[in-house]
Design a protein around this motif. Structure first.
Motif, PDB file in Angstrom:
ATOM      1  N   THR A  24      53.350  57.102  68.062  1.00 23.89           N
ATOM      2  CA  THR A  24      52.593  58.158  67.397  1.00 23.89           C
ATOM      3  C   THR A  24      53.319  58.575  66.123  1.00 23.89           C
ATOM      4  OG1 THR A  24      51.807  58.901  69.555  1.00 23.89           O
ATOM      5  CG2 THR A  24      51.551  60.424  67.727  1.00 23.89           C
ATOM      6  N   PHE A  25      52.533  58.712  65.039  1.00 26.27           N
ATOM      7  CA  PHE A  25      53.082  59.030  63.723  1.00 26.27           C
ATOM      8  C   PHE A  25      52.317  60.191  63.107  1.00 26.27           C
ATOM      9  CE2 PHE A  25      53.686  54.515  64.469  1.00 26.27           C
ATOM     10  CZ  PHE A  25      54.996  54.292  64.078  1.00 26.27           C
ATOM     11  N   ASP A  26      52.994  60.969  62.246  1.00 23.87           N
ATOM     12  CA  ASP A  26      52.329  62.016  61.471  1.00 23.87           C
ATOM     13  C   ASP A  26      51.619  61.420  60.261  1.00 23.87           C
ATOM     14  OD1 ASP A  26      53.112  64.192  63.072  1.00 23.87           O
ATOM     15  OD2 ASP A  26      55.055  64.280  62.071  1.00 23.87           O
ATOM     16  N   GLN A  27      52.168  60.335  59.711  1.00 21.29           N
ATOM     17  CA  GLN A  27      51.618  59.713  58.501  1.00 21.29           C
ATOM     18  C   GLN A  27      51.774  58.198  58.613  1.00 21.29           C
ATOM     19  OE1 GLN A  27      49.743  58.837  55.784  1.00 21.29           O
ATOM     20  NE2 GLN A  27      50.088  60.977  55.234  1.00 21.29           N
ATOM     21  N   ILE A  28      50.637  57.469  58.558  1.00 21.39           N
ATOM     22  CA  ILE A  28      50.716  56.007  58.647  1.00 21.39           C
ATOM     23  C   ILE A  28      50.428  55.323  57.319  1.00 21.39           C
ATOM     24  CG2 ILE A  28      50.193  55.916  61.100  1.00 21.39           C
ATOM     25  CD1 ILE A  28      47.327  54.978  60.248  1.00 21.39           C
ATOM     26  N   GLY A  29      50.141  56.106  56.263  1.00 21.74           N
ATOM     27  CA  GLY A  29      49.865  55.500  54.963  1.00 21.74           C
ATOM     28  C   GLY A  29      48.673  54.569  55.044  1.00 21.74           C
ATOM     29  N   GLY A  30      48.836  53.347  54.565  1.00 25.44           N
ATOM     30  CA  GLY A  30      47.751  52.359  54.557  1.00 25.44           C
ATOM     31  C   GLY A  30      47.854  51.346  55.678  1.00 25.44           C
ATOM     32  N   LEU A  31      48.549  51.674  56.762  1.00 26.16           N
ATOM     33  CA  LEU A  31      48.667  50.752  57.895  1.00 26.16           C
ATOM     34  C   LEU A  31      47.287  50.448  58.460  1.00 26.16           C
ATOM     35  CD1 LEU A  31      50.882  49.357  59.687  1.00 26.16           C
ATOM     36  CD2 LEU A  31      50.525  51.253  61.279  1.00 26.16           C
ATOM     37  N   LYS A  32      47.038  49.186  58.771  1.00 26.56           N
ATOM     38  CA  LYS A  32      45.725  48.758  59.270  1.00 26.56           C
ATOM     39  C   LYS A  32      45.887  47.920  60.535  1.00 26.56           C
ATOM     40  CE  LYS A  32      43.584  48.441  54.714  1.00 26.56           C
ATOM     41  NZ  LYS A  32      44.607  48.726  53.747  1.00 26.56           N
ATOM     42  N   PRO A  33      44.826  47.865  61.346  1.00 27.32           N
ATOM     43  CA  PRO A  33      44.860  46.943  62.487  1.00 27.32           C
ATOM     44  C   PRO A  33      45.136  45.519  62.007  1.00 27.32           C
ATOM     45  CG  PRO A  33      43.019  48.440  62.700  1.00 27.32           C
ATOM     46  CD  PRO A  33      43.600  48.659  61.322  1.00 27.32           C
ATOM     47  N   ARG A  34      45.837  44.756  62.826  1.00 27.50           N
ATOM     48  CA  ARG A  34      46.278  43.380  62.563  1.00 27.50           C
ATOM     49  C   ARG A  34      47.477  43.298  61.620  1.00 27.50           C
ATOM     50  NH1 ARG A  34      40.534  41.970  62.031  1.00 27.50           N
ATOM     51  NH2 ARG A  34      40.979  41.569  59.859  1.00 27.50           N
ATOM     52  N   ALA A  35      48.021  44.449  61.198  1.00 26.80           N
ATOM     53  CA  ALA A  35      49.251  44.432  60.400  1.00 26.80           C
ATOM     54  C   ALA A  35      50.374  43.880  61.282  1.00 26.80           C
ATOM     55  CB  ALA A  35      49.598  45.834  59.921  1.00 26.80           C
ATOM     56  N   PRO A  36      51.316  43.168  60.694  1.00 29.70           N
ATOM     57  CA  PRO A  36      52.402  42.600  61.495  1.00 29.70           C
ATOM     58  C   PRO A  36      53.348  43.654  62.064  1.00 29.70           C
ATOM     59  CG  PRO A  36      52.614  41.965  59.173  1.00 29.70           C
ATOM     60  CD  PRO A  36      51.388  42.796  59.296  1.00 29.70           C
ATOM     61  N   VAL A  37      53.945  43.311  63.185  1.00 28.51           N
ATOM     62  CA  VAL A  37      55.030  44.085  63.786  1.00 28.51           C
ATOM     63  C   VAL A  37      56.219  43.136  63.805  1.00 28.51           C
ATOM     64  CG1 VAL A  37      55.855  45.290  65.835  1.00 28.51           C
ATOM     65  CG2 VAL A  37      53.438  45.421  65.206  1.00 28.51           C
ATOM     66  N   SER A  38      57.365  43.599  63.302  1.00 32.75           N
ATOM     67  CA  SER A  38      58.508  42.691  63.209  1.00 32.75           C
ATOM     68  C   SER A  38      59.801  43.348  63.666  1.00 32.75           C
ATOM     69  CB  SER A  38      58.662  42.183  61.776  1.00 32.75           C
ATOM     70  OG  SER A  38      59.033  43.239  60.926  1.00 32.75           O
ATOM     71  N   ILE A  39      60.737  42.492  64.015  1.00 34.47           N
ATOM     72  CA  ILE A  39      62.116  42.891  64.304  1.00 34.47           C
ATOM     73  C   ILE A  39      62.992  42.011  63.417  1.00 34.47           C
ATOM     74  CG2 ILE A  39      63.978  42.964  66.007  1.00 34.47           C
ATOM     75  CD1 ILE A  39      61.851  43.354  68.164  1.00 34.47           C
ATOM     76  N   ALA A  40      63.800  42.626  62.577  1.00 33.69           N
ATOM     77  CA  ALA A  40      64.711  41.901  61.682  1.00 33.69           C
ATOM     78  C   ALA A  40      63.964  40.870  60.840  1.00 33.69           C
ATOM     79  CB  ALA A  40      65.832  41.248  62.477  1.00 33.69           C
ATOM     80  N   ALA A 112      55.392  56.578  57.464  1.00 35.24           N
ATOM     81  CA  ALA A 112      55.321  55.838  56.201  1.00 35.24           C
ATOM     82  C   ALA A 112      55.749  56.750  55.066  1.00 35.24           C
ATOM     83  CB  ALA A 112      53.889  55.352  55.975  1.00 35.24           C
ATOM     84  N   LEU A 113      56.414  56.176  54.074  1.00 34.88           N
ATOM     85  CA  LEU A 113      56.753  56.937  52.878  1.00 34.88           C
ATOM     86  C   LEU A 113      55.529  57.040  51.989  1.00 34.88           C
ATOM     87  CD1 LEU A 113      60.233  55.549  51.818  1.00 34.88           C
ATOM     88  CD2 LEU A 113      59.717  57.774  52.787  1.00 34.88           C
ATOM     89  N   SER A 114      55.322  58.199  51.426  1.00 39.31           N
ATOM     90  CA  SER A 114      54.212  58.413  50.517  1.00 39.31           C
ATOM     91  C   SER A 114      54.711  58.276  49.086  1.00 39.31           C
ATOM     92  CB  SER A 114      53.618  59.810  50.737  1.00 39.31           C
ATOM     93  OG  SER A 114      52.781  60.157  49.665  1.00 39.31           O
ATOM     94  N   ILE A 115      54.215  57.255  48.376  1.00 38.49           N
ATOM     95  CA  ILE A 115      54.617  57.060  46.976  1.00 38.49           C
ATOM     96  C   ILE A 115      54.218  58.279  46.151  1.00 38.49           C
ATOM     97  CG2 ILE A 115      54.234  55.654  44.913  1.00 38.49           C
ATOM     98  CD1 ILE A 115      55.934  54.272  47.005  1.00 38.49           C
ATOM     99  N   GLU A 116      53.019  58.807  46.419  1.00 37.52           N
ATOM    100  CA  GLU A 116      52.562  59.982  45.682  1.00 37.52           C
ATOM    101  C   GLU A 116      53.491  61.170  45.918  1.00 37.52           C
ATOM    102  OE1 GLU A 116      50.576  58.342  47.857  1.00 37.52           O
ATOM    103  OE2 GLU A 116      49.205  57.297  46.514  1.00 37.52           O
ATOM    104  N   GLY A 117      53.926  61.329  47.162  1.00 34.53           N
ATOM    105  CA  GLY A 117      54.842  62.416  47.490  1.00 34.53           C
ATOM    106  C   GLY A 117      56.186  62.257  46.800  1.00 34.53           C
ATOM    107  N   LEU A 118      56.685  61.017  46.755  1.00 34.90           N
ATOM    108  CA  LEU A 118      57.958  60.771  46.079  1.00 34.90           C
ATOM    109  C   LEU A 118      57.857  61.042  44.584  1.00 34.90           C
ATOM    110  CD1 LEU A 118      59.133  57.496  47.848  1.00 34.90           C
ATOM    111  CD2 LEU A 118      60.069  59.794  48.132  1.00 34.90           C
ATOM    112  N   ILE A 119      56.754  60.609  43.970  1.00 31.63           N
ATOM    113  CA  ILE A 119      56.553  60.861  42.541  1.00 31.63           C
ATOM    114  C   ILE A 119      56.450  62.360  42.295  1.00 31.63           C
ATOM    115  CG2 ILE A 119      54.948  60.582  40.605  1.00 31.63           C
ATOM    116  CD1 ILE A 119      54.372  57.756  41.752  1.00 31.63           C
ATOM    117  N   GLY A 120      55.715  63.061  43.164  1.00 32.79           N
ATOM    118  CA  GLY A 120      55.582  64.515  43.030  1.00 32.79           C
ATOM    119  C   GLY A 120      56.926  65.217  43.113  1.00 32.79           C
ATOM    120  N   LYS A 121      57.766  64.790  44.040  1.00 27.99           N
ATOM    121  CA  LYS A 121      59.101  65.392  44.161  1.00 27.99           C
ATOM    122  C   LYS A 121      59.927  65.113  42.916  1.00 27.99           C
ATOM    123  CE  LYS A 121      59.631  65.487  49.138  1.00 27.99           C
ATOM    124  NZ  LYS A 121      60.376  64.985  50.284  1.00 27.99           N
ATOM    125  N   PHE A 122      59.832  63.891  42.394  1.00 23.73           N
ATOM    126  CA  PHE A 122      60.580  63.540  41.194  1.00 23.73           C
ATOM    127  C   PHE A 122      60.143  64.408  40.018  1.00 23.73           C
ATOM    128  CE2 PHE A 122      60.691  61.149  37.195  1.00 23.73           C
ATOM    129  CZ  PHE A 122      62.056  61.000  37.061  1.00 23.73           C
TER     130      PHE A 122
END
Length: 141
Positions: A24-40, A112-122
């Motif tokens: 469970t996440f507060d923010q998933i950004g643009g994550l979509k079904p069938r996106a890969p799950v990886s380890i290393a 997920a990191l929000s690019i818009e949020g990072l730009i806003g903070k900058f």
């Protein structure tokens, strides 16, 4: 010579069937079904489904290789491939002896990191004010 406690796993995700986990996440950004799950960097599964839970948080169902043995304190993080690429779920195995079982919840997650949020903070921290797009006055010579 003593045998190594770490054994090599041959893991390759071949499609449906296997270990199903939830995160469970507060923010998933643009994550979509069938996106890969990886380890290393190795693909071990895919995002099967994304829904809202009763607290209006994103609940992500992961479908993983059935031979995968993940410690119960493992972490799921939403990452982006490259600077502006697609998003995926990166799993980081923990150190507990107890393992996650089919249907279990991954308790430790990173949004997920929000690019818009990072730009806003900058912009906010740089001294630039919104609407400050007026040209500078020319100095008198």
């Amino acid at each position: 010579m003593q045998p190594s406690p770490v054994r090599d796993l041959i893991v390759s995700y071949a499609g449906r069937g296997g270990l199903e986990l939830h995160a469970t996440f507060d923010q998933i950004g643009g994550l979509k079904p069938r996106a890969p799950v990886s380890i290393a960097g190795v693909t071990v599964g895919q995002v099967h489904d994304i829904t809202l839970d009763d607290r209006l948080r994103a609940r992500v169902t992961l479908e993983l290789d059935k031979s995968l043995e993940l410690p119960s304190d493992s972490e799921a993080a939403i990452r982006t491939q490259g600077l502006l690429g697609d998003q995926y779920v990166a799993l980081e195995p923990g150190g507990e002896d107890a393992l996650l079982k089919d249907g279990d919840e991954i308790e430790f997650t990173r949004d997920a990191l929000s690019i818009e949020g990072l730009i806003g903070k900058f912009v906010h921290n740089s001294g630039i004010e919104a609407g400050d797009d007026k040209p500078a006055k020319a100095e008198k010579e």
